[in-house]
Scaffold this motif. Structure first.
Motif, PDB file in Angstrom:
ATOM      1  N   LEU A   1      38.720  69.750 -24.227  1.00 13.07           N
ATOM      2  CA  LEU A   1      37.402  70.595 -24.021  1.00 13.07           C
ATOM      3  C   LEU A   1      37.572  71.529 -23.304  1.00 13.07           C
ATOM      4  O   LEU A   1      36.619  72.438 -23.189  1.00 13.07           O
ATOM      5  CB  LEU A   1      36.355  69.550 -23.700  1.00 13.07           C
ATOM      6  N   THR A   2      38.440  71.580 -22.039  1.00  8.12           N
ATOM      7  CA  THR A   2      38.397  72.537 -20.932  1.00  8.12           C
ATOM      8  C   THR A   2      39.375  73.684 -21.501  1.00  8.12           C
ATOM      9  O   THR A   2      39.739  74.232 -20.395  1.00  8.12           O
ATOM     10  CB  THR A   2      38.644  72.008 -19.708  1.00  8.12           C
ATOM     11  N   ASN A   3      40.072  73.643 -22.674  1.00 13.48           N
ATOM     12  CA  ASN A   3      40.951  74.809 -22.900  1.00 13.48           C
ATOM     13  C   ASN A   3      39.998  75.712 -23.785  1.00 13.48           C
ATOM     14  O   ASN A   3      39.802  75.664 -24.914  1.00 13.48           O
ATOM     15  CB  ASN A   3      41.854  74.121 -23.688  1.00 13.48           C
ATOM     16  N   PRO A   4      39.751  76.802 -23.161  1.00 11.50           N
ATOM     17  CA  PRO A   4      38.799  77.911 -24.052  1.00 11.50           C
ATOM     18  C   PRO A   4      39.410  78.512 -25.181  1.00 11.50           C
ATOM     19  O   PRO A   4      38.908  79.226 -26.098  1.00 11.50           O
ATOM     20  CB  PRO A   4      38.445  78.970 -22.847  1.00 11.50           C
ATOM     21  N   LYS A   5      40.911  78.588 -25.324  1.00 13.86           N
ATOM     22  CA  LYS A   5      41.584  79.115 -26.094  1.00 13.86           C
ATOM     23  C   LYS A   5      41.275  78.199 -27.666  1.00 13.86           C
ATOM     24  O   LYS A   5      41.417  78.803 -28.587  1.00 13.86           O
ATOM     25  CB  LYS A   5      43.089  78.800 -26.030  1.00 13.86           C
ATOM     26  N   VAL A   6      41.003  76.939 -27.418  1.00 12.81           N
ATOM     27  CA  VAL A   6      40.651  76.136 -28.417  1.00 12.81           C
ATOM     28  C   VAL A   6      39.385  76.669 -29.358  1.00 12.81           C
ATOM     29  O   VAL A   6      39.140  76.957 -30.608  1.00 12.81           O
ATOM     30  CB  VAL A   6      40.279  74.872 -28.285  1.00 12.81           C
ATOM     31  N   ILE A   7      38.195  77.180 -28.643  1.00 14.76           N
ATOM     32  CA  ILE A   7      37.131  77.646 -28.885  1.00 14.76           C
ATOM     33  C   ILE A   7      37.673  79.120 -29.812  1.00 14.76           C
ATOM     34  O   ILE A   7      36.833  79.187 -30.602  1.00 14.76           O
ATOM     35  CB  ILE A   7      36.302  78.103 -27.870  1.00 14.76           C
ATOM     36  N   LEU A   8      38.281  79.774 -29.257  1.00 16.26           N
ATOM     37  CA  LEU A   8      38.594  81.293 -29.903  1.00 16.26           C
ATOM     38  C   LEU A   8      39.530  80.791 -31.110  1.00 16.26           C
ATOM     39  O   LEU A   8      39.307  81.414 -32.399  1.00 16.26           O
ATOM     40  CB  LEU A   8      39.338  81.997 -28.951  1.00 16.26           C
ATOM     41  N   PHE A   9      40.555  79.813 -31.255  1.00 16.99           N
ATOM     42  CA  PHE A   9      41.103  79.582 -32.345  1.00 16.99           C
ATOM     43  C   PHE A   9      40.340  78.991 -33.502  1.00 16.99           C
ATOM     44  O   PHE A   9      40.263  79.237 -34.584  1.00 16.99           O
ATOM     45  CB  PHE A   9      42.227  78.394 -31.885  1.00 16.99           C
ATOM     46  N   VAL A  10      39.168  77.934 -33.163  1.00 14.12           N
ATOM     47  CA  VAL A  10      38.490  77.567 -34.122  1.00 14.12           C
ATOM     48  C   VAL A  10      37.662  78.748 -34.856  1.00 14.12           C
ATOM     49  O   VAL A  10      37.225  78.632 -35.963  1.00 14.12           O
ATOM     50  CB  VAL A  10      37.396  76.422 -33.642  1.00 14.12           C
ATOM     51  N   LEU A  11      37.050  79.624 -33.875  1.00  8.80           N
ATOM     52  CA  LEU A  11      36.079  80.897 -34.444  1.00  8.80           C
ATOM     53  C   LEU A  11      37.067  81.674 -35.270  1.00  8.80           C
ATOM     54  O   LEU A  11      36.504  82.270 -36.283  1.00  8.80           O
ATOM     55  CB  LEU A  11      35.671  81.594 -33.271  1.00  8.80           C
ATOM     56  N   ALA A  12      38.319  81.948 -35.076  1.00 12.70           N
ATOM     57  CA  ALA A  12      39.202  82.689 -35.590  1.00 12.70           C
ATOM     58  C   ALA A  12      39.605  81.909 -36.992  1.00 12.70           C
ATOM     59  O   ALA A  12      39.813  82.653 -38.032  1.00 12.70           O
ATOM     60  CB  ALA A  12      40.283  83.047 -34.883  1.00 12.70           C
ATOM     61  N   PHE A  13      39.901  80.615 -36.975  1.00 12.75           N
ATOM     62  CA  PHE A  13      40.593  80.018 -38.271  1.00 12.75           C
ATOM     63  C   PHE A  13      39.584  79.286 -39.218  1.00 12.75           C
ATOM     64  O   PHE A  13      39.614  79.727 -40.461  1.00 12.75           O
ATOM     65  CB  PHE A  13      41.535  79.064 -37.617  1.00 12.75           C
ATOM     66  N   VAL A  14      38.903  78.626 -38.696  1.00  7.73           N
ATOM     67  CA  VAL A  14      37.976  77.909 -39.822  1.00  7.73           C
ATOM     68  C   VAL A  14      36.944  78.598 -40.524  1.00  7.73           C
ATOM     69  O   VAL A  14      36.862  78.282 -41.978  1.00  7.73           O
ATOM     70  CB  VAL A  14      37.093  76.871 -38.853  1.00  7.73           C
TER      71      VAL A  14
END
Length: 202
Positions: free
Chosen positions: A117-130
Motif C-alpha cells: 500500500l505504501t508503494n506508489p509505483k503500484v498506483i501508477l502501474f495499475v493506472l497504466a495497465f488495467v
C-alpha cells in the motif's frame, strides 16, 4: 460484465507481469528466508490484498487523484521507505537476541499489506495497465476493475508465495535463526527501501 476476449488477453499479460521480479517478490523472498514458508505465504497474501485495494481505488478514481498530486505521491513513497528501513533495522537488532521468535504469519501478512500500500509505483502501474482492458460499454467500470484486480492478486499470491516458500525451505535447511539469514533478510528490506527512495514517478 467483462468481455471474455479481453479476459483471455488479460490472463497471460497479468501472469507475465506477476512473473517479473520486483519489490513484492523480493519482499516475500526476504520473509521466507527469515521466517519460513508460512510467513512467506502470509506476506504474499498481504501483498495481494494491497494490490486488490490499489485496483479498487483506481476503479473509484482515487488512484488517479493520488498519481496527479506530487505531494501525495511523495508522502506515500517516504512512508514506505521508512517502514522498510525499520524492518531492516529490527531484523539486525534481533540477531543479537536469541529469544526473539520468527515473524508470525499474522505479522508477515500486515507487513506485506503495508509494504504494498505504501508503494506508489503500484498506483501508477495499475493506472497504466488495467484500463487497457476495461470497456465502459461492457458494464460498470468499477466492477471490471475489481475483476481484473482479483486476477492480478490471485496470480501474484501464487507466484510470490511460491518464491517465498522456496526461499523459506532453503533458509530452514541452512540454519533456523542464523545470523547470516537475518543479514540476508535485512539486506533485502534495505535494498527495497533504496529502490523505493530513488524511483521516478514516470
Amino acid at each position: 460484465m467483462v468481455d471474455p476476449i479481453l479476459l483471455l488477453a488479460f490472463v497471460p499479460a497479468g501472469l507475465a507481469l506477476n512473473l517479473t521480479p520486483g519489490a513484492d517478490m523480493m519482499f516475500c523472498l526476504g520473509q521466507g528466508v527469515r521466517s519460513g514458508p508460512r510467513a512467506a505465504l502470509a506476506a504474499s497474501a498481504g501483498i495481494s490484498l494491497g494490490a486488490f485495494v490499489h485496483t479498487a481505488l483506481a476503479g473509484l478514481g482515487l488512484g488517479a487523484v493520488v498519481a496527479t498530486l506530487p505531494w501525495a505521491f511523495e508522502v506515500i513513497r517516504w512512508v514506505g521507505v521508512a517502514y522498510l528501513l525499520w524492518l531492516a533495522v529490527q531484523t539486525l537488532r534481533n540477531t543479537a537476541r536469541a529469544d526473539v521468535p520468527e515473524t508470525t504469519p499474522r505479522r508477515a501478512f500486515r507487513a506485506g499489506l503495508f509494504v504494498n500500500l505504501t508503494n506508489p509505483k503500484v498506483i501508477l502501474f495499475v493506472l497504466a495497465f488495467v484500463p487497457q482492458f476495461v470497456d465502459p460499454t461492457a458494464g460498470p467500470v468499477l466492477g471490471q476493475f475489481l475483476i481484473f484486480g482479483a486476477m492480478l492478486a490471485l496470480g501474484g499470491f501464487v507466484i510470490n508465495g511460491a518464491v517465498g516458500v522456496f526461499a523459506g525451505g532453503i533458509g530452514q535447511q541452512l540454519a533456523r535463526g542464523s545470523r547470516v539469514l537475518d543479514w540476508i533478510s535485512a539486506s533485502v528490506f534495505a535494498a527495497l527501501a533504496v529502490r523505493l527512495a530513488v524511483l521516478e514517478r514516470t
